[in-house]
Design an enzyme around this catalytic site. Structure first.
Site, PDB file in Angstrom:
ATOM      1  N   LYS A  52       0.839  -1.212   0.000  1.00  0.00           N
ATOM      2  CA  LYS A  52       0.000   0.000   0.000  1.00  0.00           C
ATOM      3  C   LYS A  52       0.870   1.257   0.000  1.00  0.00           C
ATOM      4  O   LYS A  52       0.584   2.229  -0.704  1.00  0.00           O
ATOM      5  CB  LYS A  52      -0.945  -0.011   1.216  1.00  0.00           C
ATOM      6  CG  LYS A  52      -2.054  -1.059   1.079  1.00  0.00           C
ATOM      7  CD  LYS A  52      -2.870  -1.251   2.360  1.00  0.00           C
ATOM      8  CE  LYS A  52      -3.837  -2.427   2.175  1.00  0.00           C
ATOM      9  NZ  LYS A  52      -4.666  -2.713   3.356  1.00  0.00           N
ATOM     10  N   GLN A  96      -4.716  -1.596   9.570  1.00  0.00           N
ATOM     11  CA  GLN A  96      -4.660  -2.922   8.945  1.00  0.00           C
ATOM     12  C   GLN A  96      -5.229  -3.986   9.883  1.00  0.00           C
ATOM     13  O   GLN A  96      -4.899  -4.036  11.067  1.00  0.00           O
ATOM     14  CB  GLN A  96      -3.196  -3.252   8.578  1.00  0.00           C
ATOM     15  CG  GLN A  96      -3.022  -4.542   7.788  1.00  0.00           C
ATOM     16  CD  GLN A  96      -3.591  -4.489   6.380  1.00  0.00           C
ATOM     17  OE1 GLN A  96      -3.743  -3.414   5.787  1.00  0.00           O
ATOM     18  NE2 GLN A  96      -3.932  -5.635   5.829  1.00  0.00           N
ATOM     19  N   ASP A 119     -10.898   2.826   3.766  1.00  0.00           N
ATOM     20  CA  ASP A 119     -11.192   1.390   3.616  1.00  0.00           C
ATOM     21  C   ASP A 119     -12.684   1.167   3.336  1.00  0.00           C
ATOM     22  O   ASP A 119     -13.077   0.103   2.866  1.00  0.00           O
ATOM     23  CB  ASP A 119     -10.856   0.640   4.920  1.00  0.00           C
ATOM     24  CG  ASP A 119      -9.539  -0.118   4.849  1.00  0.00           C
ATOM     25  OD1 ASP A 119      -9.149  -0.511   3.732  1.00  0.00           O
ATOM     26  OD2 ASP A 119      -8.929  -0.326   5.908  1.00  0.00           O
TER      27      ASP A 119
HETATM   28  N1  GUN Z   1      -6.854  -6.866   6.078  1.00  0.00           N
HETATM   29  C1  GUN Z   1      -7.105  -7.571   4.960  1.00  0.00           C
HETATM   30  N2  GUN Z   1      -7.641  -6.763   4.008  1.00  0.00           N
HETATM   31  C2  GUN Z   1      -7.712  -5.529   4.556  1.00  0.00           C
HETATM   32  C3  GUN Z   1      -8.145  -4.277   4.055  1.00  0.00           C
HETATM   33  O1  GUN Z   1      -8.622  -4.131   2.925  1.00  0.00           O
HETATM   34  N3  GUN Z   1      -8.040  -3.237   4.917  1.00  0.00           N
HETATM   35  C4  GUN Z   1      -7.556  -3.375   6.174  1.00  0.00           C
HETATM   36  N4  GUN Z   1      -7.528  -2.289   6.947  1.00  0.00           N
HETATM   37  N5  GUN Z   1      -7.143  -4.522   6.662  1.00  0.00           N
HETATM   38  C5  GUN Z   1      -7.217  -5.596   5.848  1.00  0.00           C
END
Ligand code: GUN
Length: 291
Positions: A52, A96, A119
């Site tokens: 990311k 996350q 998100d």
């Molecule tokens: N863990 C797995 N996929 C995601 C996501 O899209 N966002 C976040 N914050 N955590 C995750």
């Protein structure tokens, strides 16, 4: 049969975002700024967050990584979230998941200001998505819809079967697929669905989002169906640098010949999921959504 190239599509969208960022900077606007909060050292989470941050660099965003050990006290994490909520130099942030057991994940999601929830997990953004208002969409469902649109896949009146009802994939995707811009007829299947294999075989568009490697086999797929594989299970592998390989929920070799379109794993839905986060952050920076 056509393979849906999520990697190439994601690259194209990143170039589009990069051009918008360049235009913003030329107009003396601040670069879009995303922060990611990472708690602990889970291998999967470390990798995803690193991607990311790299994605941000590629499109010219500013990024900030905030790290905590996995014994971080809840009040410290919530204090940081408050700080990020109020940071005027920050457009959006993510925490996350998964988080350690002593931290209430849902409380974390709800403590993020919806206007910074890139998100799209906050109930306000989920609710706005449900009634078709502008929102930060959940990344994977939006990535899938973008692929369907860019590949000009016919959806009106089609039967879309989604296997999996998670809050971040199956359920929000079912909402998007039934909306007026897509017009599919949607069935959400799950572990308690009767005759699941026969149901899958009725799908014009089959989305496998259950996290069970190789679950979808050729006899479960109608000739000419569109198959979208959301599975990304990490399995050990001795022949890769990382020591693991991603496996989809679809047995690609036997299913692909029956399909009109199919997403591979890796290189299908995954790269699009990452791009959705960039799209949401750009929306946040442009203040496109009023909460
Ligand atoms: N863990 C797995 N996929 C995601 C996501 O899209 N966002 C976040 N914050 N955590 C995750």
């Amino acid at each position: 049969m056509q393979i849906i190239d999520g990697k190439a599509t994601a690259r194209t969208i990143k170039e589009e975002i990069r051009a918008e960022v360049d235009a913003m900077v030329s107009a003396f606007q601040r670069r879009p700024h995303l922060a990611a909060v990472l708690v602990g050292h889970d291998g999967g989470s470390e990798t995803y967050v690193a991607y990311k941050i790299r994605d941000c660099e590629e499109v010219g965003f500013r990024s900030t990584l905030v790290r905590f050990e996995d014994d971080v006290p809840g009040n410290v994490l919530f204090g940081k979230i408050d700080e990020l909520n109020q940071d005027h130099e920050l457009d959006g942030f993510i925490v996350q998941l998964p988080l350690p057991d002593h931290i209430d994940e849902q409380r974390v999601i709800e403590s993020i200001d919806p206007s910074k929830d890139v998100d799209g997990f906050h109930p306000v953004n989920v609710g706005r998505t449900v009634i078709g208002l502008p929102s930060y969409g959940s990344a994977t469902p939006y990535g899938i819809v973008e692929l369907i649109k860019r590949y000009q896949i016919e959806t009106t009146g089609k039967h879309c079967v989604i296997v999996g009802r998670s809050n971040i994939v199956g359920r929000p995707l079912s909402i998007l697929m039934s909306q007026k811009s897509i017009n599919a007829t949607v069935t959400v299947a799950h572990s308690r669905t009767r005759d699941l294999e026969a149901l899958c075989a009725t799908a014009d568009i089959l989305v496998a989002a259950l996290g069970s490697p190789g679950f979808v086999k050729a006899h479960m797929v109608k000739e000419g169906a569109v198959v979208i594989d959301v599975g990304t299970t990490r399995v050990p592998a001795s022949d890769t640098k990382s020591g693991f390989r991603l496996k989809g929920d679809v047995l690609f070799e036997e299913v692909a010949p029956k399909c009109s379109f199919i997403t591979p794993v890796p290189g299908g839905v995954g790269p699009m999921t990452r791009v959705s986060l960039l799209t949401n952050t750009l929306k946040a920076a442009k203040k496109n959504i009023r909460h």
